[in-house]
Design a protein around this motif. Sequence first.
Motif, PDB file in Angstrom:
ATOM      1  N   ASN A 198       0.833  -1.200   0.000  1.00  0.00           N
ATOM      2  CA  ASN A 198       0.000   0.000   0.000  1.00  0.00           C
ATOM      3  C   ASN A 198       0.869   1.252   0.000  1.00  0.00           C
ATOM      4  N   LEU A 199       0.474   2.228  -0.812  1.00  0.00           N
ATOM      5  CA  LEU A 199       1.089   3.548  -0.800  1.00  0.00           C
ATOM      6  C   LEU A 199       0.005   4.556  -0.457  1.00  0.00           C
ATOM      7  N   VAL A 200       0.206   5.278   0.640  1.00  0.00           N
ATOM      8  CA  VAL A 200      -0.782   6.248   1.108  1.00  0.00           C
ATOM      9  C   VAL A 200      -0.104   7.607   1.196  1.00  0.00           C
ATOM     10  N   ALA A 201      -0.439   8.499   0.266  1.00  0.00           N
ATOM     11  CA  ALA A 201       0.138   9.843   0.222  1.00  0.00           C
ATOM     12  C   ALA A 201      -0.891  10.829   0.748  1.00  0.00           C
ATOM     13  N   ASN A 202      -0.608  11.428   1.903  1.00  0.00           N
ATOM     14  CA  ASN A 202      -1.568  12.295   2.586  1.00  0.00           C
ATOM     15  C   ASN A 202      -1.146  13.754   2.518  1.00  0.00           C
ATOM     16  N   GLY A 203      -1.084  14.308   1.312  1.00  0.00           N
ATOM     17  CA  GLY A 203      -0.777  15.719   1.179  1.00  0.00           C
ATOM     18  C   GLY A 203      -1.967  16.588   1.521  1.00  0.00           C
ATOM     19  N   THR A 204      -1.716  17.883   1.679  1.00  0.00           N
ATOM     20  CA  THR A 204      -2.780  18.861   1.900  1.00  0.00           C
ATOM     21  C   THR A 204      -2.636  19.959   0.854  1.00  0.00           C
ATOM     22  N   THR A 205      -3.620  20.843   0.765  1.00  0.00           N
ATOM     23  CA  THR A 205      -3.561  21.892  -0.258  1.00  0.00           C
ATOM     24  C   THR A 205      -2.394  22.842  -0.028  1.00  0.00           C
ATOM     25  N   ASP A 206      -1.997  23.055   1.226  1.00  0.00           N
ATOM     26  CA  ASP A 206      -0.879  23.963   1.497  1.00  0.00           C
ATOM     27  C   ASP A 206       0.434  23.230   1.743  1.00  0.00           C
TER      28      ASP A 206
ATOM     29  N   TRP B 210      12.510   9.593 -15.122  1.00  0.00           N
ATOM     30  CA  TRP B 210      12.456   8.411 -14.258  1.00  0.00           C
ATOM     31  C   TRP B 210      11.292   7.549 -14.731  1.00  0.00           C
ATOM     32  N   GLY B 211      11.066   6.425 -14.083  1.00  0.00           N
ATOM     33  CA  GLY B 211      10.073   5.474 -14.576  1.00  0.00           C
ATOM     34  C   GLY B 211       8.643   5.864 -14.288  1.00  0.00           C
ATOM     35  N   GLY B 212       8.220   5.710 -13.041  1.00  0.00           N
ATOM     36  CA  GLY B 212       6.850   6.005 -12.658  1.00  0.00           C
ATOM     37  C   GLY B 212       6.522   5.308 -11.351  1.00  0.00           C
ATOM     38  N   ILE B 213       5.229   5.303 -11.006  1.00  0.00           N
ATOM     39  CA  ILE B 213       4.741   4.590  -9.822  1.00  0.00           C
ATOM     40  C   ILE B 213       3.882   3.441 -10.327  1.00  0.00           C
ATOM     41  N   TYR B 214       4.329   2.215 -10.070  1.00  0.00           N
ATOM     42  CA  TYR B 214       3.658   1.021 -10.585  1.00  0.00           C
ATOM     43  C   TYR B 214       2.948   0.315  -9.441  1.00  0.00           C
ATOM     44  N   PHE B 215       1.632   0.140  -9.588  1.00  0.00           N
ATOM     45  CA  PHE B 215       0.823  -0.516  -8.564  1.00  0.00           C
ATOM     46  C   PHE B 215       0.457  -1.922  -9.033  1.00  0.00           C
ATOM     47  N   PHE B 216       0.846  -2.920  -8.229  1.00  0.00           N
ATOM     48  CA  PHE B 216       0.500  -4.314  -8.504  1.00  0.00           C
ATOM     49  C   PHE B 216      -0.321  -4.910  -7.353  1.00  0.00           C
ATOM     50  N   SER B 217      -0.827  -4.060  -6.468  1.00  0.00           N
ATOM     51  CA  SER B 217      -1.461  -4.529  -5.239  1.00  0.00           C
ATOM     52  C   SER B 217      -2.702  -5.364  -5.540  1.00  0.00           C
ATOM     53  N   GLU B 218      -2.711  -6.608  -5.034  1.00  0.00           N
ATOM     54  CA  GLU B 218      -3.915  -7.425  -5.175  1.00  0.00           C
ATOM     55  C   GLU B 218      -5.028  -6.894  -4.275  1.00  0.00           C
ATOM     56  N   THR B 219      -4.659  -6.466  -3.115  1.00  0.00           N
ATOM     57  CA  THR B 219      -5.592  -5.785  -2.219  1.00  0.00           C
ATOM     58  C   THR B 219      -4.847  -4.578  -1.686  1.00  0.00           C
ATOM     59  N   GLY B 220      -5.559  -3.523  -1.391  1.00  0.00           N
ATOM     60  CA  GLY B 220      -4.801  -2.380  -0.902  1.00  0.00           C
ATOM     61  C   GLY B 220      -5.638  -1.154  -0.692  1.00  0.00           C
ATOM     62  N   ASN B 221      -5.009  -0.186  -0.060  1.00  0.00           N
ATOM     63  CA  ASN B 221      -5.638   1.089   0.258  1.00  0.00           C
ATOM     64  C   ASN B 221      -4.749   2.187  -0.300  1.00  0.00           C
ATOM     65  N   ASN B 222      -4.567   2.194  -1.605  1.00  0.00           N
ATOM     66  CA  ASN B 222      -3.653   3.139  -2.238  1.00  0.00           C
ATOM     67  C   ASN B 222      -4.338   4.488  -2.445  1.00  0.00           C
TER      68      ASN B 222
ATOM     69  N   PRO C 138      -8.764  -6.510  -9.392  1.00  0.00           N
ATOM     70  CA  PRO C 138      -8.389  -5.162  -9.824  1.00  0.00           C
ATOM     71  C   PRO C 138      -7.467  -4.487  -8.812  1.00  0.00           C
ATOM     72  N   VAL C 139      -6.725  -3.505  -9.286  1.00  0.00           N
ATOM     73  CA  VAL C 139      -5.851  -2.703  -8.426  1.00  0.00           C
ATOM     74  C   VAL C 139      -6.576  -1.403  -8.102  1.00  0.00           C
ATOM     75  N   LYS C 140      -6.716  -1.095  -6.817  1.00  0.00           N
ATOM     76  CA  LYS C 140      -7.502   0.061  -6.398  1.00  0.00           C
ATOM     77  C   LYS C 140      -6.594   1.247  -6.090  1.00  0.00           C
ATOM     78  N   LEU C 141      -6.982   2.420  -6.598  1.00  0.00           N
ATOM     79  CA  LEU C 141      -6.246   3.657  -6.319  1.00  0.00           C
ATOM     80  C   LEU C 141      -7.202   4.839  -6.344  1.00  0.00           C
ATOM     81  N   ASP C 142      -7.095   5.689  -5.312  1.00  0.00           N
ATOM     82  CA  ASP C 142      -7.839   6.947  -5.261  1.00  0.00           C
ATOM     83  C   ASP C 142      -6.864   8.098  -5.479  1.00  0.00           C
TER      84      ASP C 142
END
Length: 504
Positions: free
Chosen positions: A224-232, A258-270, A293-297
């Motif tokens: 899982n990759l969880v990026a918690n940025g804010t507007t500021d 550079w390459g990129g961010i590759y998601f292969f998560s079978e289950t996850g909270n990305n 499916p790979v889930k990403l928000d």
Amino acid sequence: MSSKQLLVKICFGLVVGIGLLSCERDPFTTNPNHKLEFSADTVRFDTVFSTISSITLELRVYNRHNKAIKINKLWLEGGSSSVFRFNADGYPSGQTKMLENIEIPANDSIFVFVEITPQANMQSTPVHVTDNLLFSLNGQTQKVILEAYGQDVVVLRNYSLTADETFSADKPYLIFGYLHIPKGKTLTLQAGTKIFINRGSKMILKTGIRNIQLDNTTIVVEGNLVANGTTDKRISIRGDRFDWAYTNIPYSYLPSQWGGIYFFSETGNNRLKNTTITGGNIGVLLYGSSTIPVKLDVDGSIVHCMGAYGILSQFGDLSVINSEVSNCGKSAILQLGGSLKMIHSTIANYMPSVFAGGNTSRPAVDIVSFTKKNGAVAAFPINSCVIENCIITGNLQNELSLQDTTLGIPFNVFISNCLIKAEKLSYPQLHEIIQTRAEGNDIFVQTTPDFDNIKESGYFDFRLSEQSAARDKANMTVSQHYPTDLLGKNRLSDNKPDIGAYEK
């Protein structure tokens, strides 16, 4: 002695004499008013990471006089402890950081190349580093200023998490090779985190689940990759070059670093929230299957300037809300099967031809339910695709492609209240569409920057222009669920929300 022999000896003597004269060095000037000229009075590096060798910058040293100049001594004022180093006319300064008796012929010049490796400064913010390059000649001393900003950084080389980790905004992270998040592990990025990615080489990452061919330095997510940025305090993921690729284009504007961010998560909270991703090849890759499916928000994020795709979702469960995906060498959004929900987003493909990849020949948004190879059909069922209150535009005449088939492959697509650039739109899946042929600068603040004057003219700006056809045209019922735009601005304040990620 015959006259012929005498003539030969005379000619030989003349040739030797002329040769000796031509081998004599130009006389050196001793005039204290005869000074050197420099291509710049300051050699200025931008941010350089501590303990990491910088790029090489060039200084040209001119002798504009009719006599040769001898530089008796050329050295760094900081001495052997200086973090700078130089090479003059092919001679390295060595540990002493000093050279002697450098000669410049009359009306000629030499090159001096400068580098720096800053020391760790134990601070979270960049530290200003300076020194002087000194030239001693004819009883005078001239100088050129050297300066840089040294930034402490956390260096990760071919790094795979062994437990859950959190990256903070205290110091940036510099990735070499790959950053791997294994199955069952979570990497959390706190608000303000900065990740810089070094240009790498091809390799195969063996994760224990799969072997992944990497063409460049890549973030690989099996957990899982969880990026918690804010507007500021946005999160930034980009290449590590701060210098200029050309005299008028900085590396920060270029794709495929550079390459990129590759998601292969079978289950996850990305999740990528308030995250800016720039300068890669494929910004985000979702690689799932028809059964898993790979889930990403993606929320409030920007994926910009990619050599190939902005987001490529193969059997992904993808949500893109209040986001910008722009300037990609191929499609900004490619959906191959799976599900897509895209609301109040700006998809704008204006990749300049001067950049790697050039102007794209692929539509900005491409929804695909099947592919064919050697007559064989591969099915990519579109379980759901809902696109509302979005802008889809770019350099092409038609920036939306819906690839349906009569083979019975599911193609559940609903697109409404969008501004779409197209010559003709006849898809039955479209509802309440604003069709436009307008050029980018008629929709946005700026899509044709003046690259000869980039520092003053600015770069691409996909906020809406005053005359944009996207203004006040969003579906209010949909907008009420997303009351703020990508920058945190209230889009409901005038009861006339705008289409796209940015409220005017």
